[in-house]
Design an enzyme around this catalytic site. Structure first.
Site, PDB file in Angstrom:
ATOM      1  N   SER A 127      -8.488   8.223   0.421  1.00 22.04           N
ATOM      2  CA  SER A 127      -8.361   6.755   0.591  1.00 22.04           C
ATOM      3  C   SER A 127      -9.709   6.200   0.379  1.00 22.04           C
ATOM      4  O   SER A 127     -10.752   6.619   1.075  1.00 22.04           O
ATOM      5  CB  SER A 127      -7.562   6.431   1.601  1.00 22.04           C
ATOM      6  OG  SER A 127      -7.851   5.076   1.984  1.00 22.04           O
ATOM      7  N   TYR A 152      -5.558   8.209  11.495  1.00 22.08           N
ATOM      8  CA  TYR A 152      -5.375   8.410  10.139  1.00 22.08           C
ATOM      9  C   TYR A 152      -6.516   8.514   9.207  1.00 22.08           C
ATOM     10  O   TYR A 152      -6.512   9.464   8.132  1.00 22.08           O
ATOM     11  CB  TYR A 152      -4.145   7.336   9.685  1.00 22.08           C
ATOM     12  CG  TYR A 152      -4.072   7.213   8.131  1.00 22.08           C
ATOM     13  CD1 TYR A 152      -3.407   8.067   7.456  1.00 22.08           C
ATOM     14  CD2 TYR A 152      -4.811   6.350   7.406  1.00 22.08           C
ATOM     15  CE1 TYR A 152      -3.213   8.024   6.087  1.00 22.08           C
ATOM     16  CE2 TYR A 152      -4.532   6.351   5.957  1.00 22.08           C
ATOM     17  CZ  TYR A 152      -3.830   7.097   5.386  1.00 22.08           C
ATOM     18  OH  TYR A 152      -3.739   7.219   3.890  1.00 22.08           O
ATOM     19  N   LYS A 156      -8.108  11.850   6.410  1.00 24.10           N
ATOM     20  CA  LYS A 156      -8.625  11.718   5.111  1.00 24.10           C
ATOM     21  C   LYS A 156      -9.929  12.321   4.955  1.00 24.10           C
ATOM     22  O   LYS A 156      -9.988  12.959   3.893  1.00 24.10           O
ATOM     23  CB  LYS A 156      -8.326  10.410   4.553  1.00 24.10           C
ATOM     24  CG  LYS A 156      -7.015   9.850   4.402  1.00 24.10           C
ATOM     25  CD  LYS A 156      -6.096  10.614   3.448  1.00 24.10           C
ATOM     26  CE  LYS A 156      -4.541  10.376   3.648  1.00 24.10           C
ATOM     27  NZ  LYS A 156      -3.867  11.261   2.649  1.00 24.10           N
TER      28      LYS A 156
HETATM   29  P1  NAD Z   1       4.689   7.537   1.615  1.00 25.47           P
HETATM   30  O1  NAD Z   1       4.866   7.707   2.837  1.00 25.47           O
HETATM   31  O2  NAD Z   1       5.808   6.684   0.612  1.00 25.47           O
HETATM   32  O3  NAD Z   1       5.018   9.132   0.901  1.00 25.47           O
HETATM   33  C1  NAD Z   1       4.666  10.208   1.655  1.00 25.47           C
HETATM   34  C2  NAD Z   1       5.797  10.980   1.643  1.00 25.47           C
HETATM   35  O4  NAD Z   1       5.438  12.507   2.255  1.00 25.47           O
HETATM   36  C3  NAD Z   1       6.866  10.736   2.302  1.00 25.47           C
HETATM   37  O5  NAD Z   1       8.146  10.595   1.167  1.00 25.47           O
HETATM   38  C4  NAD Z   1       7.230  11.456   3.210  1.00 25.47           C
HETATM   39  O6  NAD Z   1       8.728  11.740   3.520  1.00 25.47           O
HETATM   40  C5  NAD Z   1       6.622  13.030   3.108  1.00 25.47           C
HETATM   41  N1  NAD Z   1       5.929  13.729   3.994  1.00 25.47           N
HETATM   42  C6  NAD Z   1       5.050  13.076   4.983  1.00 25.47           C
HETATM   43  N2  NAD Z   1       4.885  14.439   5.658  1.00 25.47           N
HETATM   44  C7  NAD Z   1       5.393  15.382   5.188  1.00 25.47           C
HETATM   45  C8  NAD Z   1       5.562  16.568   5.413  1.00 25.47           C
HETATM   46  N3  NAD Z   1       4.990  17.398   6.503  1.00 25.47           N
HETATM   47  N4  NAD Z   1       6.215  17.740   4.587  1.00 25.47           N
HETATM   48  C9  NAD Z   1       7.022  17.102   3.605  1.00 25.47           C
HETATM   49  N5  NAD Z   1       6.728  15.955   3.114  1.00 25.47           N
HETATM   50  C10 NAD Z   1       6.210  15.042   4.085  1.00 25.47           C
HETATM   51  O7  NAD Z   1       3.350   7.395   1.345  1.00 25.47           O
HETATM   52  P2  NAD Z   1       2.540   6.757   0.219  1.00 25.47           P
HETATM   53  O8  NAD Z   1       2.087   5.542   0.249  1.00 25.47           O
HETATM   54  O9  NAD Z   1       3.270   7.083  -1.208  1.00 25.47           O
HETATM   55  O10 NAD Z   1       1.213   7.756   0.000  1.00 25.47           O
HETATM   56  C11 NAD Z   1       0.947   8.945  -0.497  1.00 25.47           C
HETATM   57  C12 NAD Z   1      -0.441   9.367   0.056  1.00 25.47           C
HETATM   58  O11 NAD Z   1      -1.324   8.548  -0.555  1.00 25.47           O
HETATM   59  C13 NAD Z   1      -0.589   9.837   1.240  1.00 25.47           C
HETATM   60  O12 NAD Z   1      -1.267  10.844   1.455  1.00 25.47           O
HETATM   61  C14 NAD Z   1      -1.373   8.644   1.913  1.00 25.47           C
HETATM   62  O13 NAD Z   1      -2.119   8.579   3.121  1.00 25.47           O
HETATM   63  C15 NAD Z   1      -2.158   8.198   0.656  1.00 25.47           C
HETATM   64  N6  NAD Z   1      -2.735   6.863   0.322  1.00 25.47           N
HETATM   65  C16 NAD Z   1      -1.695   5.752   0.520  1.00 25.47           C
HETATM   66  C17 NAD Z   1      -2.257   4.346   0.443  1.00 25.47           C
HETATM   67  C18 NAD Z   1      -1.290   3.406   0.268  1.00 25.47           C
HETATM   68  O14 NAD Z   1      -1.805   2.218   0.866  1.00 25.47           O
HETATM   69  N7  NAD Z   1      -0.009   3.649   0.285  1.00 25.47           N
HETATM   70  C19 NAD Z   1      -3.753   4.271   0.160  1.00 25.47           C
HETATM   71  C20 NAD Z   1      -4.578   5.403   0.477  1.00 25.47           C
HETATM   72  C21 NAD Z   1      -4.110   6.535   0.353  1.00 25.47           C
HETATM   73  C1  WQD Z   2      -4.582  -5.949   3.408  1.00 29.76           C
HETATM   74  C2  WQD Z   2      -5.426  -7.230   3.869  1.00 29.76           C
HETATM   75  C3  WQD Z   2      -5.008  -7.676   6.245  1.00 29.76           C
HETATM   76  C4  WQD Z   2      -0.940  -7.973   6.443  1.00 29.76           C
HETATM   77  C5  WQD Z   2      -4.590  -0.274   4.973  1.00 29.76           C
HETATM   78  C6  WQD Z   2      -4.945   1.038   5.464  1.00 29.76           C
HETATM   79  C7  WQD Z   2      -5.849   2.061   4.414  1.00 29.76           C
HETATM   80  C8  WQD Z   2      -4.929   2.350   3.168  1.00 29.76           C
HETATM   81  C9  WQD Z   2      -4.357   1.037   2.763  1.00 29.76           C
HETATM   82  C10 WQD Z   2      -4.212   4.386   3.275  1.00 29.76           C
HETATM   83  C11 WQD Z   2      -6.019  -6.912   5.268  1.00 29.76           C
HETATM   84  C12 WQD Z   2      -4.455  -8.646   5.501  1.00 29.76           C
HETATM   85  C13 WQD Z   2      -2.030  -7.853   5.973  1.00 29.76           C
HETATM   86  C14 WQD Z   2      -0.462  -8.988   7.108  1.00 29.76           C
HETATM   87  C15 WQD Z   2      -2.484  -9.957   6.644  1.00 29.76           C
HETATM   88  N1  WQD Z   2      -3.864   3.035   3.336  1.00 29.76           N
HETATM   89  N2  WQD Z   2      -3.118  -8.742   6.069  1.00 29.76           N
HETATM   90  N3  WQD Z   2      -1.355 -10.193   6.983  1.00 29.76           N
HETATM   91  O1  WQD Z   2      -5.829  -2.869   5.623  1.00 29.76           O
HETATM   92  O2  WQD Z   2      -6.779  -2.936   3.385  1.00 29.76           O
HETATM   93  O3  WQD Z   2      -5.427  -0.960   4.443  1.00 29.76           O
HETATM   94  O4  WQD Z   2      -3.738   0.446   3.713  1.00 29.76           O
HETATM   95  O5  WQD Z   2      -5.198   5.055   3.326  1.00 29.76           O
HETATM   96  O6  WQD Z   2      -6.200   3.189   5.259  1.00 29.76           O
HETATM   97  O7  WQD Z   2      -5.950   0.962   6.511  1.00 29.76           O
HETATM   98  O8  WQD Z   2      -4.282  -2.847   3.703  1.00 29.76           O
HETATM   99  O9  WQD Z   2      -2.189  -4.087   2.978  1.00 29.76           O
HETATM  100  O10 WQD Z   2      -2.604  -3.592   5.584  1.00 29.76           O
HETATM  101  O11 WQD Z   2      -4.127  -5.288   4.351  1.00 29.76           O
HETATM  102  O12 WQD Z   2      -3.071 -11.108   6.550  1.00 29.76           O
HETATM  103  O13 WQD Z   2       0.647  -9.140   7.661  1.00 29.76           O
HETATM  104  O14 WQD Z   2      -4.462  -7.961   4.164  1.00 29.76           O
HETATM  105  O15 WQD Z   2      -5.921  -8.321   7.413  1.00 29.76           O
HETATM  106  O16 WQD Z   2      -7.046  -8.016   5.093  1.00 29.76           O
HETATM  107  P1  WQD Z   2      -5.708  -2.329   4.483  1.00 29.76           P
HETATM  108  P2  WQD Z   2      -3.262  -4.047   4.202  1.00 29.76           P
END
Ligand code: NAD
Ligand code: WQD
Length: 342
Positions: A127, A152, A156
């Site tokens: 991330s 969290y 990462k």
């Molecule tokens: P998500 O929660 O929709 O998907 C994760 C899946 O993993 C879920 O279906 C959950 O049930 C499963 N899971 C969690 N722990 C588990 C375990 N111990 N064993 C088996 N299954 C398990 O999340 P997502 O948004 O699809 O994110 C996927 C990956 O990308 C994650 O590693 C997350 O940290 C990373 N990521 C997400 C974002 C974002 O904004 N969505 C941004 C950066 C990184």
């Molecule tokens: C985006 C912008 C908020 C909600 C998070 C995690 C990061 C990554 C992605 C996994 C910010 C603003 C939000 C609301 C708002 N995940 N906001 N009103 O904070 O960039 O990142 O998700 O790795 O680790 O921290 O994403 O979608 O929460 O927010 O004004 O109700 O929207 O302040 O500026 P963020 P977000």
């Protein structure tokens, strides 16, 4: 015979979109998920899009014995894409041990099994959170990582370190960490998308739920940042574009195109958009007026971040293609589908 890929977290948001892209490219996908943050019905919807339901095993990847039993049962897995993790930033502050155990132990179990069961290729969901608030924008892959804002975020960082050290010690293994910026939107079919539990923390699900009438209003967290309109800026990337990058990363490893046995790529669009710009783009593309108000800053938010994408573009031959309005419309179409709105 098509190559078999293990997708952990494959019923989740980004995982499900990646399973679709992999199957459409002819890969044989096995999904492992404990369904802690997703639903089994996702598999049927993947089948509706691709014509094929992936194989599925439900268990917790933090369980070492079950993870080993999986590889005994599936000896032909050639690569792993590891999405499974807990990802709620706020919850990780309340329950740090849950986050460290789930995210770190799952990764370590899989890396052990790579050695033991001879699975050479690994792609990991990292991330942009590892960069914190960078001094210089856009961020390149060489931008220094900073102390994490949350447990969290720290998982990462530590997972990246575990991968890097494991790859140094096992030169026969190969892995790629993909640092996602802010994934948003849904598949154009509106059959899969993001389905957060409870009140969404992330911006786009909050917007679509407000537009659908589930929430009264969106609170914009701060308009006094040092940005053109005062709201925070992010690099919002379409989830299907992101999913496609995983197929490219897998092919890079399977075809031995990688330059090191541990590589890192930023996955973003290269454009920073503000929260207020995003709201405007949502209203424009959907024709729906959004009820919102400006409130104070959210603790822990960084002001602005977006990716330098040239390394990923040139090395992977991949580029984010979908625009913000098209992406927000896909998020809205998915929300309407989920809520039964015509
Ligand atoms: P998500 O929660 O929709 O998907 C994760 C899946 O993993 C879920 O279906 C959950 O049930 C499963 N899971 C969690 N722990 C588990 C375990 N111990 N064993 C088996 N299954 C398990 O999340 P997502 O948004 O699809 O994110 C996927 C990956 O990308 C994650 O590693 C997350 O940290 C990373 N990521 C997400 C974002 C974002 O904004 N969505 C941004 C950066 C990184
Ligand atoms: C985006 C912008 C908020 C909600 C998070 C995690 C990061 C990554 C992605 C996994 C910010 C603003 C939000 C609301 C708002 N995940 N906001 N009103 O904070 O960039 O990142 O998700 O790795 O680790 O921290 O994403 O979608 O929460 O927010 O004004 O109700 O929207 O302040 O500026 P963020 P977000």
């Amino acid at each position: 015979m098509s190559k078999q890929i293990l997708v952990t977290g494959g019923t989740g948001y980004i995982g499900s979109h990646t399973v679709v892209e992999l199957q459409q490219e002819g890969y044989d996908v096995v999904v492992v998920d404990n369904l802690s943050n997703s639903n089994i019905e996702v598999l049927d919807n993947i089948a509706k899009i691709t014509g094929k339901k992936p194989q599925f095993e439900q268990f917790d990847l933090a369980d070492r014995a079950k993870t080993e039993a999986f590889f005994e049962k599936y000896p032909n897995v050639e690569a792993i894409i590891h999405f499974a993790a807990s990802k709620a930033v706020g919850e990780s502050v309340e329950k740090p041990l849950l986050y460290y155990r789930n995210n770190l132990v799952s990764l370590m179990n899989l890396m052990d099994c790579m050695g033991k069961y001879d699975v050479k290729n690994f792609v990991f969901s990292s991330s942009c959170t590892v960069y914190g608030q960078p001094e210089k924008l856009p961020v390149t892959e060489a931008t220094p990582r900073q102390d994490a804002e949350s447990p969290y975020g720290n998982t990462k960082k530590v997972c990246e370190d575990i991968m890097s050290d494991t790859m140094k010690a096992n030169t026969g293994l190969k892995s790629i960490a993909l640092r996602y910026f802010n994934p948003i939107g849904a598949h154009e079919s509106a059959l899969i998308g993001e389905l957060p539990n409870g009140v969404p923390n992330n911006l786009v699900p909050f917007i679509t739920q407000t537009a659908a009438g589930l929430r009264d209003e969106l609170k914009v967290f701060g308009d006094d940042y040092n940005t053109p309109d005062g709201s925070c800026m992010r690099d919002f990337i379409n989830v299907v574009d992101l999913a496609k990058a995983h197929v490219v990363a897998i092919e890079r490893l399977l075809n031995d195109k990688n330059k090191e046995n541990y590589e890192i790529f930023n996955l973003g669009t290269g454009n920073g958009s503000s929260v207020l710009e995003l709201i405007n783009a949502f209203e424009k593309s959907t024709g729906v007026k959004l009820n919102y108000s400006i409130v104070g800053r959210r603790a822990g938010d960084i002001e602005k971040i977006w990716a330098e994408t040239s390394y990923a573009n040139n090395e992977l031959g991949w580029k984010a293609e979908k625009g913000l309005e098209e992406t927000l419309l896909s998020a809205w179409n998915w929300e309407k589908k989920v809520r039964g709105i015509k």
